[in-house]
Design a protein around this motif. Structure first.
Motif, PDB file in Angstrom:
ATOM      1  N   LYS A  24       0.129  10.300  -3.550  1.00 20.06           N
ATOM      2  CA  LYS A  24      -1.100  10.663  -2.844  1.00 20.06           C
ATOM      3  C   LYS A  24      -0.784  10.809  -1.358  1.00 20.06           C
ATOM      4  CE  LYS A  24      -4.267   8.572  -6.153  1.00 20.06           C
ATOM      5  NZ  LYS A  24      -5.435   7.670  -6.348  1.00 20.06           N
ATOM      6  N   MET A  25      -0.233  11.963  -1.016  1.00 21.70           N
ATOM      7  CA  MET A  25       0.181  12.196   0.366  1.00 21.70           C
ATOM      8  C   MET A  25      -1.016  12.266   1.312  1.00 21.70           C
ATOM      9  SD  MET A  25       3.351  14.876   0.046  1.00 21.70           S
ATOM     10  CE  MET A  25       2.408  16.049  -0.932  1.00 21.70           C
ATOM     11  N   ASP A  26      -2.129  12.830   0.821  1.00 20.95           N
ATOM     12  CA  ASP A  26      -3.284  12.946   1.707  1.00 20.95           C
ATOM     13  C   ASP A  26      -3.831  11.574   2.080  1.00 20.95           C
ATOM     14  OD1 ASP A  26      -3.920  12.479  -0.909  1.00 20.95           O
ATOM     15  OD2 ASP A  26      -5.851  13.538  -0.812  1.00 20.95           O
ATOM     16  N   ARG A  27      -3.877  10.661   1.103  1.00 22.06           N
ATOM     17  CA  ARG A  27      -4.347   9.310   1.407  1.00 22.06           C
ATOM     18  C   ARG A  27      -3.358   8.564   2.303  1.00 22.06           C
ATOM     19  NH1 ARG A  27      -6.909   6.154  -3.545  1.00 22.06           N
ATOM     20  NH2 ARG A  27      -7.379   4.823  -1.749  1.00 22.06           N
ATOM     21  N   ARG A  72       0.830  -1.210   0.000  1.00 21.71           N
ATOM     22  CA  ARG A  72       0.000   0.000   0.000  1.00 21.71           C
ATOM     23  C   ARG A  72       0.861   1.254   0.000  1.00 21.71           C
ATOM     24  NH1 ARG A  72      -5.282   0.947   1.769  1.00 21.71           N
ATOM     25  NH2 ARG A  72      -5.888   3.020   0.997  1.00 21.71           N
ATOM     26  N   VAL A  73       1.925   1.275   0.785  1.00 24.87           N
ATOM     27  CA  VAL A  73       2.811   2.441   0.829  1.00 24.87           C
ATOM     28  C   VAL A  73       3.457   2.670  -0.533  1.00 24.87           C
ATOM     29  CG1 VAL A  73       4.935   3.352   1.829  1.00 24.87           C
ATOM     30  CG2 VAL A  73       3.231   2.281   3.292  1.00 24.87           C
ATOM     31  N   GLY A  74       3.947   1.579  -1.171  1.00 22.70           N
ATOM     32  CA  GLY A  74       4.552   1.714  -2.494  1.00 22.70           C
ATOM     33  C   GLY A  74       3.568   2.267  -3.516  1.00 22.70           C
ATOM     34  N   ASP A 101      -4.465   4.702  10.198  1.00 21.03           N
ATOM     35  CA  ASP A 101      -4.871   3.296  10.325  1.00 21.03           C
ATOM     36  C   ASP A 101      -3.731   2.453  10.882  1.00 21.03           C
ATOM     37  OD1 ASP A 101      -7.327   3.975   9.295  1.00 21.03           O
ATOM     38  OD2 ASP A 101      -6.796   3.445   7.231  1.00 21.03           O
ATOM     39  N   ILE A 102      -2.520   2.762  10.446  1.00 20.10           N
ATOM     40  CA  ILE A 102      -1.351   2.016  10.950  1.00 20.10           C
ATOM     41  C   ILE A 102      -1.178   2.260  12.442  1.00 20.10           C
ATOM     42  CG2 ILE A 102       1.163   1.822  10.806  1.00 20.10           C
ATOM     43  CD1 ILE A 102       0.968   2.405   7.840  1.00 20.10           C
ATOM     44  N   ASP A 103      -1.414   3.516  12.885  1.00 22.20           N
ATOM     45  CA  ASP A 103      -1.322   3.808  14.318  1.00 22.20           C
ATOM     46  C   ASP A 103      -2.340   3.012  15.115  1.00 22.20           C
ATOM     47  OD1 ASP A 103       0.706   5.552  13.817  1.00 22.20           O
ATOM     48  OD2 ASP A 103      -0.574   7.331  13.715  1.00 22.20           O
ATOM     49  N   GLU A 104      -3.553   2.869  14.559  1.00 21.58           N
ATOM     50  CA  GLU A 104      -4.572   2.055  15.224  1.00 21.58           C
ATOM     51  C   GLU A 104      -4.121   0.610  15.335  1.00 21.58           C
ATOM     52  OE1 GLU A 104      -7.343   2.832  16.716  1.00 21.58           O
ATOM     53  OE2 GLU A 104      -7.117   4.979  16.358  1.00 21.58           O
ATOM     54  N   LEU A 105      -3.510   0.105  14.262  1.00 24.37           N
ATOM     55  CA  LEU A 105      -2.995  -1.270  14.269  1.00 24.37           C
ATOM     56  C   LEU A 105      -1.928  -1.438  15.341  1.00 24.37           C
ATOM     57  CD1 LEU A 105      -2.682  -4.114  12.974  1.00 24.37           C
ATOM     58  CD2 LEU A 105      -1.002  -3.086  11.415  1.00 24.37           C
ATOM     59  N   GLN A 106      -1.053  -0.446  15.481  1.00 22.97           N
ATOM     60  CA  GLN A 106       0.007  -0.529  16.481  1.00 22.97           C
ATOM     61  C   GLN A 106      -0.573  -0.581  17.891  1.00 22.97           C
ATOM     62  OE1 GLN A 106       3.764   1.801  15.523  1.00 22.97           O
ATOM     63  NE2 GLN A 106       2.304   2.934  14.273  1.00 22.97           N
ATOM     64  N   ARG A 107      -1.577   0.254  18.148  1.00 21.49           N
ATOM     65  CA  ARG A 107      -2.166   0.256  19.484  1.00 21.49           C
ATOM     66  C   ARG A 107      -2.944  -1.031  19.760  1.00 21.49           C
ATOM     67  NH1 ARG A 107      -2.862   5.819  18.197  1.00 21.49           N
ATOM     68  NH2 ARG A 107      -4.939   5.404  17.316  1.00 21.49           N
ATOM     69  N   ALA A 108      -3.643  -1.534  18.722  1.00 24.65           N
ATOM     70  CA  ALA A 108      -4.472  -2.728  18.920  1.00 24.65           C
ATOM     71  C   ALA A 108      -3.620  -3.975  19.122  1.00 24.65           C
ATOM     72  CB  ALA A 108      -5.422  -2.910  17.738  1.00 24.65           C
ATOM     73  N   ASP A 109      -2.584  -4.120  18.338  1.00 24.76           N
ATOM     74  CA  ASP A 109      -1.767  -5.342  18.375  1.00 24.76           C
ATOM     75  C   ASP A 109      -0.489  -5.182  19.174  1.00 24.76           C
ATOM     76  OD1 ASP A 109      -3.679  -6.410  16.813  1.00 24.76           O
ATOM     77  OD2 ASP A 109      -2.533  -6.374  14.943  1.00 24.76           O
ATOM     78  N   GLU A 110      -0.254  -3.976  19.751  1.00 21.88           N
ATOM     79  CA  GLU A 110       0.948  -3.721  20.544  1.00 21.88           C
ATOM     80  C   GLU A 110       2.207  -3.998  19.749  1.00 21.88           C
ATOM     81  OE1 GLU A 110       0.522  -5.987  24.093  1.00 21.88           O
ATOM     82  OE2 GLU A 110      -0.744  -4.498  25.054  1.00 21.88           O
ATOM     83  N   SER A 116      -1.600   9.976   4.641  1.00 16.90           N
ATOM     84  CA  SER A 116      -1.819  10.471   6.002  1.00 16.90           C
ATOM     85  C   SER A 116      -2.958   9.712   6.673  1.00 16.90           C
ATOM     86  CB  SER A 116      -2.127  11.965   5.958  1.00 16.90           C
ATOM     87  OG  SER A 116      -1.032  12.682   5.408  1.00 16.90           O
ATOM     88  N   LYS A 117      -4.048   9.447   5.909  1.00 16.05           N
ATOM     89  CA  LYS A 117      -5.160   8.673   6.462  1.00 16.05           C
ATOM     90  C   LYS A 117      -4.719   7.233   6.742  1.00 16.05           C
ATOM     91  CE  LYS A 117      -8.654  11.404   4.023  1.00 16.05           C
ATOM     92  NZ  LYS A 117      -9.769  11.360   3.029  1.00 16.05           N
ATOM     93  N   TYR A 118      -3.927   6.694   5.811  1.00 15.36           N
ATOM     94  CA  TYR A 118      -3.460   5.312   6.006  1.00 15.36           C
ATOM     95  C   TYR A 118      -2.515   5.222   7.205  1.00 15.36           C
ATOM     96  CZ  TYR A 118      -1.877   0.635   4.809  1.00 15.36           C
ATOM     97  OH  TYR A 118      -1.592  -0.706   4.814  1.00 15.36           O
ATOM     98  N   ALA A 119      -1.719   6.276   7.420  1.00 16.16           N
ATOM     99  CA  ALA A 119      -0.817   6.287   8.573  1.00 16.16           C
ATOM    100  C   ALA A 119      -1.610   6.239   9.874  1.00 16.16           C
ATOM    101  CB  ALA A 119       0.067   7.530   8.535  1.00 16.16           C
TER     102      ALA A 119
END
Length: 502
Positions: A71-74, A62-64, A81-90, A76-79
């Protein structure tokens, strides 16, 4: 106390049988428990590593894609989502740019830089920058615990093969091991319960088995001597008859286990024979590439990169080949199905001939190839297995050819009613095969006594024939001693419509 000792002496057979049961059950449960605990821990961590890798691959892809489309704005939104993944899965997800790339990830698409990384993190990133998925795990002084690190390459333009950056998944294994400890606790508790139940059952069984000692001893001695034949039981409804029936059933099971053990020994021997035979060709190819690089024959970065890529492909082929050896025993099972897709025989032979040049370099073997023009020559099959089948024949052709020999490879399309038949010939002008040997060359472990075949295991042609049959094709051979050998293959061509339908 005296009464208790007297009771034990009076029932010494029951006590001995019971104690024997206890010791055997305790050792068995302990051994099985240790094995299962180890397997559970290994499988748990391997499964977690694979899951984390798949998550990283999705993020890298997805990043590639976002970086390629700028698409920097998209992103930022995806980042977020990644932060949510980090918090959820530690876990920590670090996106790092490859500064050595001509088109690296810009800082708009990263959340870390290599300067802030530890040596252990940089090790896996270096492998990812080389285009490989890598992981390691050890104690990290920053986190203060054991850390699992997985790095996946990020491509902006995958066609160029250049790695623009990498996604590194970092997980605290000490937290994950809490699940392992819980699983171990449940397994240990289950083993203890099973052991307790087994002790109770053993007590009743020991009393039951102690009664007809004389006849049981006779039957046991018969089993010890390896006599597993069925015995004639007059009355099966009596206690003695039931005991004899149980021993008779035991004899049958021992006979079955003995047969299965012999079969397993044969399977094990077949497996090692298959490994030694089938890994020889790719290892030879790898050696050829390595020697070319070491001797300085290869010039230019691009050509060196091509050789490195081919070596990687050969290593991947060997990895899959080991897995295929396990499947080989199933190929004669009618219910076993090969995963098929439209593959081009033209492309397969291009690959086979390229490797054939490496195999025949020492003998200066020449290849003469004649293929239909402007035709893909598609068939439904498995690319790697078809390539393996043709390489087996080419390897034998090189082995039995003389110095400066010639190997001819040709393919012809023939219309037959509503379908097209592909006829393939691979011919060498080597020492040939005698008429007496021809009927047996496709049998397992059949090898000739020739000097060229002194290291052969007799499995190659058997594997080639099984692959051909599994692809709805056929293989045959003609040979004359001193004149050479020709192998014939025939397959049904897959139409373009059939390929699109898949």
């Amino acid at each position: 106390m005296k009464r208790l000792m007297h009771m034990f002496r009076r029932n010494d057979i029951i006590v001995r049988i019971y104690l024997s049961f206890v010791v055997v059950l305790a050792l068995t449960v302990t051994l099985i428990g240790v094995i299962f605990l180890k397997l559970y821990e290994n499988n748990y961590m391997r499964s977690y590593t694979e899951t984390l890798s798949r998550q990283g691959e999705v993020i890298a892809k997805r990043v590639g894609k976002l970086a390629r489309k700028e698409k920097m704005d998209r992103f930022s939104k995806y980042a977020a989502d990644i932060d949510e993944l980090q918090r959820a899965d530690e876990i920590d997800v670090w996106i790092v740019s490859n500064d050595k790339a001509s088109r690296p990830l810009t800082e708009n698409y990263t959340n870390a830089d290599t300067a802030s990384l530890t040596d252990e993190m940089y090790d896996v990133l270096e492998q990812a920058f080389q285009g490989e998925k890598a992981h390691n795990s050890n104690f990290d002084k920053i986190y203060g615990m054991v850390i699992l690190r997985i790095a996946i390459p990020v491509y902006i333009d995958k066609a160029s093969g250049e790695v623009a950056g990498a996604v590194m998944m970092v997980s605290m294994l000490d937290r994950q091991k809490m699940g392992v400890r819980q699983g171990k606790y449940l397994l240990t508790l289950s083993a203890a319960m099973a052991l307790l139940i087994s002790y109770i059952i053993a007590l009743g069984a020991s009393k039951y088995l102690s009664r007809p000692l004389a006849r049981i001893r006779k039957d046991i001695l018969r089993l010890v001597d390896g006599d597993y034949s069925e015995q004639h039981i007059v009355r099966r409804d009596t206690q003695m008859g039931k005991l004899e029936s149980a021993l008779d059933e035991l004899a049958g099971r021992l006979r079955q286990i003995n047969e299965e053990r012999d079969n397993l020994d044969r399977v094990r021997q077949d497996f090692f024979a298959n490994v030694s035979h089938e890994l020889r060709t790719p290892i030879t190819v790898l050696r050829g590439y390595s020697e070319s690089l070491a001797d300085g024959v290869v010039s230019g970065k691009q050509q060196e990169q091509e050789y490195y890529q081919r070596m990687v492909q050969e290593c991947q082929g060997m990895e899959r080949l080991v897995g295929d050896l396990f499947i080989l025993s199933k190929m004669q099972n009618p219910e076993f199905q090969i995963e098929k897709e439209p593959v081009s025989l033209i492309q397969i032979f291009s690959d086979v001939v390229r490797h054939g040049h490496v195999l025949g370099r020492d003998k200066k073997i020449q290849f003469q190839v004649e293929m239909p023009e402007n035709e893909p020559c598609l068939i439904l099959g498995d690319y790697d297995r078809l390539r393996q089948m043709f390489l087996i024949i080419v390897d034998n052709a090189v082995k039995f050819s003389d110095e400066n020999g010639v190997i001819e490879i040709s393919m012809e399309r023939q219309q037959e009613k509503d379908w097209v038949r592909l006829w393939i010939q691979i011919r060498d002008y080597g020492i040939g095969i005698s008429e007496e040997q021809l009927p047996y060359i496709f049998e397992k472990f059949y090898t000739s006594k020739l000097r060229q075949n002194q290291n052969g295991t007799g499995l190659g042609l058997m594997i080639a024939k099984q692959i051909a049959l599994r692809h709805g094709g056929d293989i045959s051979v003609e040979s004359q001693p001193g004149e050479g050998t020709t192998f014939y293959f025939s397959f049904t061509e897959c139409s373009v419509e059939d390929a699109e339908a898949l």
